[in-house]
Design a protein around this motif. Structure first.
Motif, PDB file in Angstrom:
ATOM      1  N   SER A  11      21.481 -20.067 -41.988  1.00 23.80           N
ATOM      2  CA  SER A  11      20.511 -19.364 -41.136  1.00 23.80           C
ATOM      3  C   SER A  11      20.404 -19.956 -39.737  1.00 23.80           C
ATOM      4  CB  SER A  11      19.122 -19.365 -41.800  1.00 23.80           C
ATOM      5  OG  SER A  11      18.681 -20.694 -41.975  1.00 23.80           O
ATOM      6  N   SER A  12      20.934 -21.172 -39.549  1.00 23.45           N
ATOM      7  CA  SER A  12      20.915 -21.759 -38.202  1.00 23.45           C
ATOM      8  C   SER A  12      21.997 -22.830 -38.089  1.00 23.45           C
ATOM      9  CB  SER A  12      19.528 -22.352 -37.890  1.00 23.45           C
ATOM     10  OG  SER A  12      19.295 -23.485 -38.678  1.00 23.45           O
ATOM     11  N   GLY A  13      22.133 -23.380 -36.887  1.00 18.80           N
ATOM     12  CA  GLY A  13      23.013 -24.532 -36.679  1.00 18.80           C
ATOM     13  C   GLY A  13      24.466 -24.305 -37.065  1.00 18.80           C
ATOM     14  N   PHE A  14      25.055 -25.346 -37.635  1.00 17.05           N
ATOM     15  CA  PHE A  14      26.487 -25.320 -37.959  1.00 17.05           C
ATOM     16  C   PHE A  14      26.859 -24.159 -38.883  1.00 17.05           C
ATOM     17  CE2 PHE A  14      26.054 -30.143 -37.648  1.00 17.05           C
ATOM     18  CZ  PHE A  14      26.604 -30.208 -36.379  1.00 17.05           C
ATOM     19  N   GLY A  15      26.042 -23.956 -39.918  1.00 11.45           N
ATOM     20  CA  GLY A  15      26.371 -22.954 -40.935  1.00 11.45           C
ATOM     21  C   GLY A  15      26.405 -21.565 -40.333  1.00 11.45           C
ATOM     22  N   ARG A  16      25.400 -21.292 -39.524  1.00 12.27           N
ATOM     23  CA  ARG A  16      25.331 -19.979 -38.879  1.00 12.27           C
ATOM     24  C   ARG A  16      26.518 -19.780 -37.918  1.00 12.27           C
ATOM     25  NH1 ARG A  16      22.177 -15.989 -37.048  1.00 12.27           N
ATOM     26  NH2 ARG A  16      22.614 -15.394 -34.907  1.00 12.27           N
ATOM     27  N   ASP A  17      26.798 -20.801 -37.100  1.00 10.91           N
ATOM     28  CA  ASP A  17      27.881 -20.671 -36.125  1.00 10.91           C
ATOM     29  C   ASP A  17      29.238 -20.560 -36.819  1.00 10.91           C
ATOM     30  OD1 ASP A  17      25.936 -20.771 -34.249  1.00 10.91           O
ATOM     31  OD2 ASP A  17      26.458 -22.720 -33.411  1.00 10.91           O
ATOM     32  N   CYS A  18      29.366 -21.224 -37.946  1.00 10.91           N
ATOM     33  CA  CYS A  18      30.614 -21.141 -38.714  1.00 10.91           C
ATOM     34  C   CYS A  18      30.778 -19.724 -39.292  1.00 10.91           C
ATOM     35  CB  CYS A  18      30.590 -22.191 -39.836  1.00 10.91           C
ATOM     36  SG  CYS A  18      32.108 -22.234 -40.776  1.00 10.91           S
ATOM     37  N   ALA A  19      29.688 -19.169 -39.812  1.00  5.01           N
ATOM     38  CA  ALA A  19      29.737 -17.798 -40.344  1.00  5.01           C
ATOM     39  C   ALA A  19      30.099 -16.812 -39.234  1.00  5.01           C
ATOM     40  CB  ALA A  19      28.394 -17.436 -40.970  1.00  5.01           C
ATOM     41  N   LEU A  20      29.440 -16.973 -38.075  1.00 11.84           N
ATOM     42  CA  LEU A  20      29.725 -16.093 -36.927  1.00 11.84           C
ATOM     43  C   LEU A  20      31.202 -16.123 -36.574  1.00 11.84           C
ATOM     44  CD1 LEU A  20      26.807 -16.753 -34.391  1.00 11.84           C
ATOM     45  CD2 LEU A  20      27.565 -14.516 -35.232  1.00 11.84           C
ATOM     46  N   LYS A  21      31.751 -17.342 -36.516  1.00 12.08           N
ATOM     47  CA  LYS A  21      33.154 -17.504 -36.119  1.00 12.08           C
ATOM     48  C   LYS A  21      34.082 -16.824 -37.140  1.00 12.08           C
ATOM     49  CE  LYS A  21      36.224 -19.196 -33.427  1.00 12.08           C
ATOM     50  NZ  LYS A  21      36.318 -18.757 -32.064  1.00 12.08           N
ATOM     51  N   LEU A  22      33.810 -17.039 -38.423  1.00 10.97           N
ATOM     52  CA  LEU A  22      34.659 -16.423 -39.461  1.00 10.97           C
ATOM     53  C   LEU A  22      34.602 -14.902 -39.368  1.00 10.97           C
ATOM     54  CD1 LEU A  22      33.818 -18.651 -42.561  1.00 10.97           C
ATOM     55  CD2 LEU A  22      36.091 -18.391 -41.531  1.00 10.97           C
ATOM     56  N   LEU A  23      33.392 -14.371 -39.119  1.00 10.10           N
ATOM     57  CA  LEU A  23      33.236 -12.918 -39.039  1.00 10.10           C
ATOM     58  C   LEU A  23      33.956 -12.368 -37.805  1.00 10.10           C
ATOM     59  CD1 LEU A  23      29.481 -12.837 -40.098  1.00 10.10           C
ATOM     60  CD2 LEU A  23      31.384 -11.835 -41.402  1.00 10.10           C
ATOM     61  N   GLN A  24      33.892 -13.140 -36.705  1.00  5.66           N
ATOM     62  CA  GLN A  24      34.610 -12.699 -35.494  1.00  5.66           C
ATOM     63  C   GLN A  24      36.114 -12.725 -35.716  1.00  5.66           C
ATOM     64  OE1 GLN A  24      32.968 -15.519 -32.769  1.00  5.66           O
ATOM     65  NE2 GLN A  24      31.134 -14.294 -32.357  1.00  5.66           N
ATOM     66  N   MET A  25      36.591 -13.765 -36.438  1.00  7.50           N
ATOM     67  CA  MET A  25      38.029 -13.880 -36.703  1.00  7.50           C
ATOM     68  C   MET A  25      38.509 -12.725 -37.578  1.00  7.50           C
ATOM     69  SD  MET A  25      38.061 -17.976 -37.461  1.00  7.50           S
ATOM     70  CE  MET A  25      39.611 -18.028 -38.324  1.00  7.50           C
ATOM     71  N   GLY A  26      37.661 -12.313 -38.519  1.00  2.00           N
ATOM     72  CA  GLY A  26      38.024 -11.249 -39.458  1.00  2.00           C
ATOM     73  C   GLY A  26      38.971 -11.748 -40.541  1.00  2.00           C
ATOM     74  N   GLY A  27      39.127 -10.947 -41.591  1.00  2.35           N
ATOM     75  CA  GLY A  27      40.056 -11.308 -42.655  1.00  2.35           C
ATOM     76  C   GLY A  27      39.437 -12.131 -43.778  1.00  2.35           C
ATOM     77  N   TYR A  28      38.130 -12.357 -43.708  1.00  6.14           N
ATOM     78  CA  TYR A  28      37.465 -13.129 -44.767  1.00  6.14           C
ATOM     79  C   TYR A  28      36.273 -12.353 -45.301  1.00  6.14           C
ATOM     80  CZ  TYR A  28      40.241 -16.796 -42.713  1.00  6.14           C
ATOM     81  OH  TYR A  28      41.302 -17.517 -42.241  1.00  6.14           O
ATOM     82  N   LYS A  29      36.001 -12.529 -46.585  1.00  2.00           N
ATOM     83  CA  LYS A  29      34.771 -11.972 -47.165  1.00  2.00           C
ATOM     84  C   LYS A  29      33.754 -13.116 -47.131  1.00  2.00           C
ATOM     85  CE  LYS A  29      32.230  -9.056 -49.007  1.00  2.00           C
ATOM     86  NZ  LYS A  29      31.871  -7.779 -48.440  1.00  2.00           N
ATOM     87  N   VAL A  30      32.732 -12.970 -46.300  1.00  3.19           N
ATOM     88  CA  VAL A  30      31.816 -14.091 -46.059  1.00  3.19           C
ATOM     89  C   VAL A  30      30.460 -13.822 -46.718  1.00  3.19           C
ATOM     90  CG1 VAL A  30      30.703 -15.508 -44.286  1.00  3.19           C
ATOM     91  CG2 VAL A  30      32.979 -14.522 -43.846  1.00  3.19           C
ATOM     92  N   PHE A  31      30.045 -14.760 -47.557  1.00  2.96           N
ATOM     93  CA  PHE A  31      28.709 -14.709 -48.158  1.00  2.96           C
ATOM     94  C   PHE A  31      27.870 -15.807 -47.506  1.00  2.96           C
ATOM     95  CE2 PHE A  31      31.357 -12.577 -51.148  1.00  2.96           C
ATOM     96  CZ  PHE A  31      30.554 -11.615 -51.739  1.00  2.96           C
ATOM     97  N   VAL A  32      26.647 -15.473 -47.111  1.00  6.41           N
ATOM     98  CA  VAL A  32      25.805 -16.463 -46.436  1.00  6.41           C
ATOM     99  C   VAL A  32      24.482 -16.627 -47.178  1.00  6.41           C
ATOM    100  CG1 VAL A  32      26.799 -16.255 -44.133  1.00  6.41           C
ATOM    101  CG2 VAL A  32      25.002 -14.662 -44.814  1.00  6.41           C
TER     102      VAL A  32
END
Ligand SMILES: NC(=O)c1ccc[n+]([C@@H]2O[C@H](COP(=O)([O-])OP(=O)(O)OC[C@H]3O[C@@H](n4cnc5c(N)ncnc54)[C@H](OP(=O)(O)O)[C@@H]3O)[C@@H](O)[C@H]2O)c1
Length: 272
Positions: A11-32
């Protein structure tokens, strides 16, 4: 096939920014996951699946993991990132708060990795990425219980990495130093002290940590880059030290005598 990645503490910090990056990259199914689902709605709009949980509640962790497995039939990577700092002088922190520190930072990671490991061992692949800290190597005034929790994770992950040798499941530690996230907002808001003898030290510690210059530190970028590599690269490293202080300190600590280290810390906090 899309890799399935579960980020706990998103929901914030590293975890959130990592999720954002993966979603921008595409190609992954991301659960948060984390407690504050409302802070992950924009991630949902970008394609993440939000599974609210509290790492202190085993049922909520297992239910979230089950949901992923029912939907995807597999899980390729866990980022066990949820964590917080219960700061204060060692003697002055209440027993309940010491328990809470370990419940989130250590037992929370235990709950998450125990939820995913049976599936990862069965599919003979996967990776457990744990956000540890420079504090897994070094401790100082005011962060004793937090450092203890991160030292505990380091002790555990080394054993787990060896125990999983040959199973296809990799265990990876991320060790950031000081980075500006919401971390100090949480840790600093709650510092207790009802022991008069520690008042001056507590005040000095808070003043030191509150200095804007203290947090003029790197953005989350280098840590997020390491997390992405750890979660997705074919050959991840076992440990990523992601900031200059995290690279330098463990080395320095090997050679610096304790009296000198103590002197430096005490002088930083204005103690003669
Ligand atoms: N920032 C630094 O300087 C630094 C340095 C080294 C290591 N770290 C480590 O990095 C990790 C992330 O911290 P951050 O700096 O990104 O701080 P942050 O912005 O405060 O993020 C902490 C995350 O952990 C989640 N979390 C906390 N308690 C939780 C619980 N009981 N159940 C589920 N989720 C929980 C929070 O979500 P909710 O509150 O919504 O639940 C949030 O998403 C932590 O493990 C921290 O120890 C930080």
């Amino acid at each position: 096939m899309q890799k399935v990645i579960w980020i706990v503490g998103a929901s914030s910090g590293f975890g959130r920014d990592c999720a954002l990056k993966l979603l921008q990259m595409g190609g992954y199914k991301v659960f948060v996951s984390s407690r504050r689902a409302e802070l992950m709605q924009d991630l949902a709009q970008m394609g993440a699946c939000v599974l609210p949980l509290d790492v202190c509640d085993e049922t909520s962790v297992n239910t979230a993991c089950q949901t992923i497995l029912e939907q995807e039939n597999r899980i390729d990577a866990l980022l066990a990132n949820a964590g917080l700092g219960v700061y204060g002088m060692v003697e002055a922190v209440d027993m309940a708060d010491i328990h809470y520190q370990f419940d989130v930072n250590v037992f929370g990671v235990a709950r998450c990795l125990k939820a995913v490991l049976p599936q990862m061992r069965q599919q003979k692949s996967g990776r457990i990425v744990i956000t540890e800290s420079l504090a897994a190597h070094a401790s100082c005034i005011g962060i004793g219980w937090y450092a203890a929790s991160k030292h505990a994770l380091r002790g555990m992950h080394t054993a787990l990495r060896q125990e999983l040798h040959g199973t296809g499941v990799k265990v990876i530690a991320i060790e950031p130093g000081r980075v500006k996230t919401d971390f100090w907002q949480t840790a600093g808001a709650d510092i207790q002290n009802n022991i008069k003898d520690y008042q001056q030290l507590t005040d000095n510690f808070i003043a030191y940590m509150d200095k804007p210059t203290y947090w003029q530190t790197p953005s989350t970028d280098s840590t997020v880059k390491a997390m992405i590599h750890a979660l997705t690269a074919d050959k991840p490293k076992t440990v990523y030290r992601t900031t200059h202080d995290a690279k330098l300190f463990p080395l320095l600590m090997k050679f610096m005598p304790n009296w000198l280290y103590d002197k430096i810390v005490l002088s930083q906090l204005g103690v003669k």
